[in-house]
Design an enzyme around this catalytic site. Sequence first.
Site, short mmCIF file in Angstrom:
data_model
loop_
_atom_site.label_atom_id
_atom_site.label_comp_id
_atom_site.label_asym_id
_atom_site.label_seq_id
_atom_site.Cartn_x
_atom_site.Cartn_y
_atom_site.Cartn_z
N CYS A 190 0.83 -1.21 0.00
CA CYS A 190 0.00 0.00 0.00
C CYS A 190 0.86 1.26 0.00
O CYS A 190 2.05 1.23 0.33
CB CYS A 190 -0.91 -0.01 1.22
SG CYS A 190 -2.40 1.00 1.04
N ASP B 251 -6.53 -3.58 11.29
CA ASP B 251 -5.39 -2.71 11.57
C ASP B 251 -5.39 -2.41 13.07
O ASP B 251 -6.38 -2.65 13.77
CB ASP B 251 -5.52 -1.42 10.75
CG ASP B 251 -4.20 -0.67 10.61
OD1 ASP B 251 -3.20 -1.09 11.21
OD2 ASP B 251 -4.18 0.36 9.90
#
Length: 211
Positions: free
Chosen positions: A7, A127
Amino acid sequence: MIRVKICGVTTPEDALFVLECGADALGLNFVPGTPRCLPEDAAASLAAALPPFGVRVGVFVNEDPRRIEQIARHVGLDAVQLHGDEPPEACRWLQGRGLRVIWALRVRGPETLDEAGRFPGCAILLDAHVEGKLGGTGEVFDWSLARRLAGRRPVILSGGLGPENVAQAVREVRPFGVDVSSGVEGSAPGRKDREKVRRFIENARAAGGAS
């Protein structure tokens, strides 16, 4: 086989390299005011320079779903990742427009796992929860919580991963995929360190193939 998403890619050179290393997906950041944010036209040029393989994922935080769709069509995104406080209705609307959705949950404790049930049909990215932050903190959370959900839903594990710990994470959680941004960067946000990228993917793949 474990899937790998890199990412916060910001240049065509880095994007091509991570795909050549075997990454399954690239994350393009569309969150204003963040260091890895790409202007829409720059993201479209980057995506157009890539080969036909490799999933392009757009990362958004509390963006209007209609704007997300507009960007997705312009850039050529294959999926969108919602990393803010968007309601389930936003997920359903985007799915209704033919977009695949990854929903990010910031893990506080076991109660966070119950939230996944509000977002059917989405892959769930887990996360670390850090007060005042929406992601990209480099913090690790309790992987045993992710393991519980990974047995029931496609889970993408994120939060504090890097070449040195991704193998352990894959063995403990057995997720659908792993996601990394700052853990494979060099001296500047958005610029990927090639050796770290290579080691991250190799280590994830080796652990994902283990019994």
